[in-house]
Design a protein around this motif. Structure first.
Motif, short mmCIF file in Angstrom:
data_model
loop_
_atom_site.label_atom_id
_atom_site.label_comp_id
_atom_site.label_asym_id
_atom_site.label_seq_id
_atom_site.Cartn_x
_atom_site.Cartn_y
_atom_site.Cartn_z
N THR A 180 0.84 -1.21 0.00
CA THR A 180 0.00 0.00 0.00
C THR A 180 0.88 1.26 0.00
N GLU A 181 1.45 1.62 1.13
CA GLU A 181 2.23 2.86 1.22
C GLU A 181 3.39 2.90 0.23
N SER A 229 2.86 3.92 -3.39
CA SER A 229 2.28 5.25 -3.55
C SER A 229 3.41 6.27 -3.56
N ARG A 285 -4.27 12.80 3.21
CA ARG A 285 -2.86 12.40 3.11
C ARG A 285 -2.07 12.80 4.35
N ARG A 299 -3.21 5.89 1.82
CA ARG A 299 -2.97 6.75 0.66
C ARG A 299 -3.30 6.05 -0.65
N PHE A 300 -2.80 4.84 -0.86
CA PHE A 300 -3.03 4.13 -2.12
C PHE A 300 -4.53 3.92 -2.35
N ALA A 351 -5.59 7.93 -8.83
CA ALA A 351 -4.35 7.16 -8.71
C ALA A 351 -3.51 7.22 -9.97
N PHE A 398 0.19 8.93 -9.83
CA PHE A 398 1.35 8.06 -9.96
C PHE A 398 2.10 8.29 -11.27
#
Length: 478
Positions: free
Chosen positions: A79-80, A83, A417, A426-427, A436, A440
């Motif tokens: 996850t983190e 991101s 955030r 966050r993701f 997203a 990204f």
């Protein structure tokens, strides 16, 4: 969790199995099995505790063993670190695949997470299959907890992997069709919603926050509804949790959320005990420099640091700090196992590799910010006084008291955030807001990374595809 000291050998046997055709329906090698063990409330409750234990995961200390299930302890990688929030200290090794968006289907951490959460699904199904042996009064609660945890596991899996196998009951080791056939995400979400609706109906509040509760189920279901665009239903649930009579609220000091455990801001956490082999955690040590089994991972990116420096208010000093051993690198502060005297944080254990920091899954600030999101209802902005009130509660605790008259979706995403930095939100937030791919793409271009749109889903672990004998298909791009 806090209540777990020792799980019966038969349950530990379940936890130690690693292959999917066994961890969804293991054959037991002891004389005790599910057919003759789960015969009363005490035994069934041990099964309920074992579901929490599966999420908690194994603290392997200095043992590197990819066959162990580490549960939520490896969640930050998927996850983190996928991101713009965190990265490795050295940009090396298997962990660096996440920050560079070049994850391979053989990545052991991805396989660990997939295996761990399907093992949680199995443990929940085991309890649900034996509810007829519980007393009527207890069966209601056990069903609520088991379905809450099954929904929690599936919610993470479906967001990370997309179409996945649907296993809502115990299956035999020969039922490879069920174990390995991917179904549409809509079918998984239908199960998640019905499971959480049952949990809301069956559970109450007032217990420890490392056990499922009515409020936790309402909050998690609200997040599912937001993901599905069911905004009015989410708003109703969130306002139920926000009722002052429920007793939840923001901590006055941001630090206390993480270091005054059991506080009324936390709706649901994965509990850990310090200095124990079975119930401590190692992940927070891995976020340090040369302390844990693995170290130097989940460091704050310069992008996250800039956001916190600019918009974090008094949250910033309790979100990251500079690594004293490596200037220009920034460590996460929210779960320090060995403390920080300068910040007034005491160690959580005598050995940081056996840390006692609980992992927070859902807290009241998240409820307030989801309330804004529900009122915004997928729009670009809102001027609702109710949304503004919830938004400003969170900002006021951070020392940011400038009044606002409207909130844009980008402002809400930014507030999430900095408030929930490094809490594995966050993701998922970027996915839910539909931002997203854009975020990204820009972040990757600015930092020379390899992001493409197919990176929004993780690869199905290659070991699972091999076990399936061709039944499991791979996600695009891998």
């Amino acid at each position: 969790m806090k209540q777990i000291k020792t799980i019966l050998i038969v349950l530990v046997t379940f936890m130690s199995i690693s292959c999917e055709d066994t961890f969804l329906s293991p054959d037991l090698t002891t004389g005790i099995n599910a057919d003759n063990y789960f015969s009363n409330d005490t035994e069934i409750e041990s099964g309920v505790l074992n579901i929490y234990d599966g999420v908690q995961g194994v603290n392997a200390l200095q043992i590197t063993n990819n066959d162990l299930n580490h549960g939520v302890q490896v969640e930050f990688y998927v996850t983190e670190m996928r991101s713009d929030n965190t990265e490795t200290k050295s940009n090396e090794g298997e962990a660096a695949q996440f920050e560079f968006f070049n994850i391979e289907s053989t990545n052991g951490i991805v396989a660990d997470y997939y295996r761990s959460y399907y093992n949680v699904v199995f443990r929940a199904n085991l309890v649900l299959d034996n509810l007829s042996n519980a007393s009527v009064a207890k069966a209601i609660t056990y069903e609520g907890e088991a379905k809450f945890l099954r929904a929690y596991a599936y919610f993470n899996l479906v967001r990370l992997f997309g179409d996945i196998p649907y296993v809502d009951k115990l299956i035999s080791p020969l039922d490879t069709q069920t174990a390995f056939t991917r179904v549409a995400t809509t079918q998984i979400y239908d199960l998640i919603v019905t499971d959480l609706q049952t949990a809301v109906a069956n559970l109450t509040d007032g217990g420890p926050n490392d056990r499922a509760s009515k409020a936790a189920a309402e909050g998690l279901l609200a997040k599912v509804y937001l993901t599905l665009g069911r905004y009015s239903e989410a708003q109703t649930l969130l306002e139920s949790v926000m009722d002052p009579a429920r007793g939840f609220g923001l901590q006055t000091n941001f630090k206390d959320i993480f270091y005054n455990e059991g506080n009324n801001e936390v709706l649901f956490a994965i509990g850990y005990l310090p200095d124990t082999r079975n119930d401590s955690q190692n992940f927070s040590t891995e976020w340090l420099n040369a302390v844990g089994r693995t170290s130097g991972v989940n460091y704050a990116t310069l992008d996250a640091k800039t956001a916190l420096d600019t918009y974090g208010g008094n949250r910033t000093s309790f979100s990251y700090r500079e690594d004293q051993s490596q200037a220009g690198k920034y460590q996460v502060v929210k779960y320090l196992p060995d403390g920080d005297a300068n910040l007034g944080i005491a160690p959580t254990s005598s050995d940081p590799r056996s840390a006692g920091n609980d992992w927070i899954v859902l807290r009241y600030a998240d409820i307030l910010l989801m309330h804004v999101e529900a009122i915004m209802a997928g729009g670009a902005s809102t001027t609702s006084s109710n949304a503004i009130a919830s938004f400003q509660q969170v900002r006021a605790r951070a020392g940011i008291t400038t009044p606002v008259t409207s909130i844009t979706a980008d402002e809400l995403l930014l507030e999430r955030r900095v408030e929930l930095a490094f809490e594995n939100q966050r993701f998922f937030d970027l996915l839910r807001f539909g931002k997203a791919n854009d975020v990204f793409t820009a972040y990757s271009a600015a930092n020379g990374l390899g992001y493409t749109s197919t990176d929004l889903l993780l690869p199905i672990p290659q070991i699972e595809i091999g076990l399936s004998n061709g039944l499991l298909s791979q996600n695009p791009g891998y």
